[in-house]
Enzyme design. Structure first.
Site, PDB file in Angstrom:
ATOM      1  N   LYS A 141      -0.016  -0.259  11.751  1.00 35.29           N
ATOM      2  CA  LYS A 141      -1.085  -0.744  10.883  1.00 35.29           C
ATOM      3  C   LYS A 141      -0.973  -2.260  10.778  1.00 35.29           C
ATOM      4  CE  LYS A 141      -2.259   2.966   7.653  1.00 35.29           C
ATOM      5  NZ  LYS A 141      -2.286   3.321   6.206  1.00 35.29           N
ATOM      6  N   GLU A 183       8.978   2.180  -1.537  1.00 40.43           N
ATOM      7  CA  GLU A 183       8.528   2.917  -0.358  1.00 40.43           C
ATOM      8  C   GLU A 183       9.568   3.948   0.074  1.00 40.43           C
ATOM      9  OE1 GLU A 183       5.609   2.856   0.854  1.00 40.43           O
ATOM     10  OE2 GLU A 183       4.698   0.895   0.508  1.00 40.43           O
ATOM     11  N   LYS A 225       8.451   8.503   9.035  1.00 41.01           N
ATOM     12  CA  LYS A 225       7.179   7.845   9.359  1.00 41.01           C
ATOM     13  C   LYS A 225       6.838   8.022  10.828  1.00 41.01           C
ATOM     14  CE  LYS A 225       4.269   3.909   8.543  1.00 41.01           C
ATOM     15  NZ  LYS A 225       4.075   2.635   7.827  1.00 41.01           N
ATOM     16  N   GLU A 235      -4.628   7.727  11.127  1.00 37.40           N
ATOM     17  CA  GLU A 235      -4.838   8.192   9.756  1.00 37.40           C
ATOM     18  C   GLU A 235      -6.119   9.014   9.585  1.00 37.40           C
ATOM     19  OE1 GLU A 235      -5.070   6.083   5.480  1.00 37.40           O
ATOM     20  OE2 GLU A 235      -3.365   5.443   6.688  1.00 37.40           O
ATOM     21  N   ARG A 239      -1.324  11.382   8.075  1.00 40.39           N
ATOM     22  CA  ARG A 239      -0.792  10.058   7.792  1.00 40.39           C
ATOM     23  C   ARG A 239      -1.205   9.544   6.418  1.00 40.39           C
ATOM     24  NH1 ARG A 239      -0.284   4.840  11.873  1.00 40.39           N
ATOM     25  NH2 ARG A 239       0.636   3.434  10.344  1.00 40.39           N
ATOM     26  N   ASN A 243       0.332   7.324   1.679  1.00 43.14           N
ATOM     27  CA  ASN A 243      -0.305   6.413   0.732  1.00 43.14           C
ATOM     28  C   ASN A 243      -0.101   6.819  -0.724  1.00 43.14           C
ATOM     29  OD1 ASN A 243      -1.464   4.673   2.721  1.00 43.14           O
ATOM     30  ND2 ASN A 243      -3.023   6.229   3.114  1.00 43.14           N
ATOM     31  N   HIS A 250      -2.970  -0.735  -5.009  1.00 47.89           N
ATOM     32  CA  HIS A 250      -3.842  -1.770  -4.463  1.00 47.89           C
ATOM     33  C   HIS A 250      -4.789  -2.305  -5.534  1.00 47.89           C
ATOM     34  CE1 HIS A 250      -3.377  -0.308  -0.005  1.00 47.89           C
ATOM     35  NE2 HIS A 250      -2.306  -0.924  -0.467  1.00 47.89           N
ATOM     36  N   HIS A 263       4.054  -5.731  -3.592  1.00 46.31           N
ATOM     37  CA  HIS A 263       3.444  -4.470  -3.163  1.00 46.31           C
ATOM     38  C   HIS A 263       4.250  -3.265  -3.634  1.00 46.31           C
ATOM     39  CE1 HIS A 263       1.284  -1.594  -0.715  1.00 46.31           C
ATOM     40  NE2 HIS A 263       2.411  -1.255  -0.105  1.00 46.31           N
TER      41      HIS A 263
END
Length: 362
Positions: A141, A183, A225, A235, A239, A243, A250, A263
Site C-alpha cells: 500500500k 498495530e 500480514k 483489499e 485484507r 483495518n 483516520h 497513526h
C-alpha cells in the site's frame, strides 16, 4: 536473521528481519553498476543514510539520495513531486531502484513515487520504525494524504524486498515505539488469539525493546500480514480485516491535523471504539474489552478519544474514508478476541454510542 516470504500470484519477495542488516550486503537485491535513489528524511539521514549508502557503494551501486521533511503533515503531493524532481535532475530511468529509508510516511510516499515514476520502477523498503516494520512496509500500500482524507491518493505497488534491521529501533523515540505496538496488538486482536495471549505476557519486554522478543513479534506480524496479502493483494475482501480501528483513527488524524496524534495512537483509540461497538452488538464480552484496553494501556497508548473531539465530529470524516462502499460505512469489528469481521450494516446510532463510550468528559 529470519526471513518471511510474501507469496503473490505472479511473484514473491522476502522480508529479512534481524540485527545490523543495514550493513549486510547479502540482503540487498542489487549488483555492481545498478543505479539507486535513497528517499529518506531529515531525522533519519544523520542516523542511517551514510551506513546504507556505504553498503550500496561496496556492492558497486551508483547512489543518490533525496531528503524530505519529517512528519505526517509532509505526506503530500509536494513531497512526491520533490522525489520526481530529484530523479529527473539526476537522470534516473526505468532501471533505477528506489529505496525507502525511514518510517511509514517515507515508505508510503517513496512507494507511490516508485509506482508512478516512468510508469513504475523497482523499490526496496528499509523501515526504521516499529509501526512501519510490522505493518506499512509490507503489502504494497502506497499513498499520500489529502487535506480531506488520509491516504486518499495512492496505488497498490509491491517492493522487491523489505529489510528490517531491528537495531534501528534503539534510536526511535519511545512514543514512536509505543505507536508501533498499536498495530502489533491489532494483529492478535483480529486474527491470532494465541499471539494476543503472547502479547499479554511479553508486552513489557517489547516496550523495553528486548531484541529476542522484538524479532519474534515482528516476524509473526509480518507473517500474518503476508498471508493476508497473498490472498487479497488489493483489499477486495480479507485484507480489510487489517483495518481494525483505522476508520475511527483516520477520523482522529484528519480532525486534529496530521501528526498531532501519531497513526498508532489514533489506531489504538479507534480499536477501542470498534471493541465498544462489538460489545454493544453482543459479540465481545466486557472482560474482552477490558483485556484489550489493558494491553493498549500497558503499551502507553490512548484508549479514549482526544480531548476536545466530540462524538459528532467523527461521522463526517468517516463517511469520506476510502473504505466506504456504495455510501455505506465499512467497519472492522470483533466477533471474539482473535476473530474479526467486516460489516457495512452498522447502525449509525450505535456507532455514535460506541464513540461516546470512548470519549472522556471535558
Amino acid at each position: 536473521m529470519q526471513c518471511v516470504n510474501v507469496e503473490l500470484k505472479e511473484r514473491r519477495y522476502p522480508i529479512y528481519i534481524g540485527e545490523h542488516l543495514l550493513t549486510d550486503s547479502s540482503v540487498y537485491p542489487l549488483k555492481s553498476g545498478d543505479k539507486v535513489m535513497i528517499v529518506t528524511n531529515e531525522t533519519i539521514a544523520p542516523l542511517y543514510l551514510e551506513t546504507v549508502a556505504n553498503t550500496l557503494k561496496r556492492i558497486g551501486c551508483q547512489v543518490d539520495h533525496v531528503l524530505l521533511k519529517d512528519g505526517e503533515k509532509y505526506k503530500t503531493l509536494d513531497s512526491l513531486n520533490q522525489i520526481f524532481t530529484a530523479l529527473l535532475q539526476q537522470n534516473h530511468g526505468r532501471d533505477t531502484t528506489l529505496i525507502a529509508l525511514g518510517g511509514g510516511v517515507i515508505g508510503d510516499v517513496a512507494g507511490y513515487a516508485a509506482a508512478s515514476y516512468q510508469r513504475g520502477i523497482k523499490f526496496i523498503q528499509i523501515p526504521t520504525t516499529l509501526l512501519s516494520q510490522v505493518d506499512s512496509s509490507v503489502g504494497g500500500k502506497t499513498a499520500v494524504n489529502h487535506e480531506l482524507g488520509k491516504n486518499m491518493i495512492g496505488a497498490f505497488y509491491q517492493p522487491i524486498t523489505v529489510i528490517i534491521d531491528t537495531t534501528t529501533l534503539n534510536t526511535l523515540p519511545k512514543r514512536e515505539v509505543n505507536a508501533g505496538l498499536a498495530e502489533v496488538i491489532k494483529y492478535g486482536a483480529i486474527l491470532d488469539y494465541p499471539f494476543f495471549e503472547w502479547l499479554e505476557r511479553h508486552i513489557d519486554n517489547l516496550v523495553a525493546l528486548n531484541q529476542q522478543d522484538l524479532q519474534y513479534c515482528i516476524a509473526r506480524c509480518c507473517q500474518i500480514k503476508a498471508d493476508v496479502v497473498a490472498h487479497d493483494e488489493t483489499e477486495k475482501g480479507e485484507r480489510a480485516l487489517l483495518n481494525l480501528g483505522h476508520t475511527f483513527g483516520h477520523a482522529i488524524e484528519t480532525h486534529l491535523g496530521y501528526g498531532n496524534w501519531l497513526h498508532g495512537e489514533a489506531v489504538a483509540a479507534g480499536s477501542m471504539m470498534a471493541a465498544a461497538l462489538s460489545e454493544k452488538l453482543g459479540d465481545l464480552t466486557h472482560t474482552d474489552v477490558a483485556r484489550l484496553e489493558k494491553l493498549f494501556a500497558r503499551a502507553n497508548l490512548p484508549t479514549f478519544s482526544p480531548n476536545g473531539m466530540q462524538p459528532e465530529d467523527y461521522l463526517p470524516h468517516m463517511m469520506r474514508d476510502k473504505k466506504v462502499l456504495a455510501g455505506k460505512l465499512r467497519l472492522v469489528l470483533l466477533k471474539t478476541l482473535g476473530q474479526a469481521y467486516v460489516t457495512t450494516d452498522s447502525d449509525p446510532t450505535l456507532v455514535l454510542e460506541a464513540i461516546r463510550a470512548c470519549t472522556q468528559a471535558d
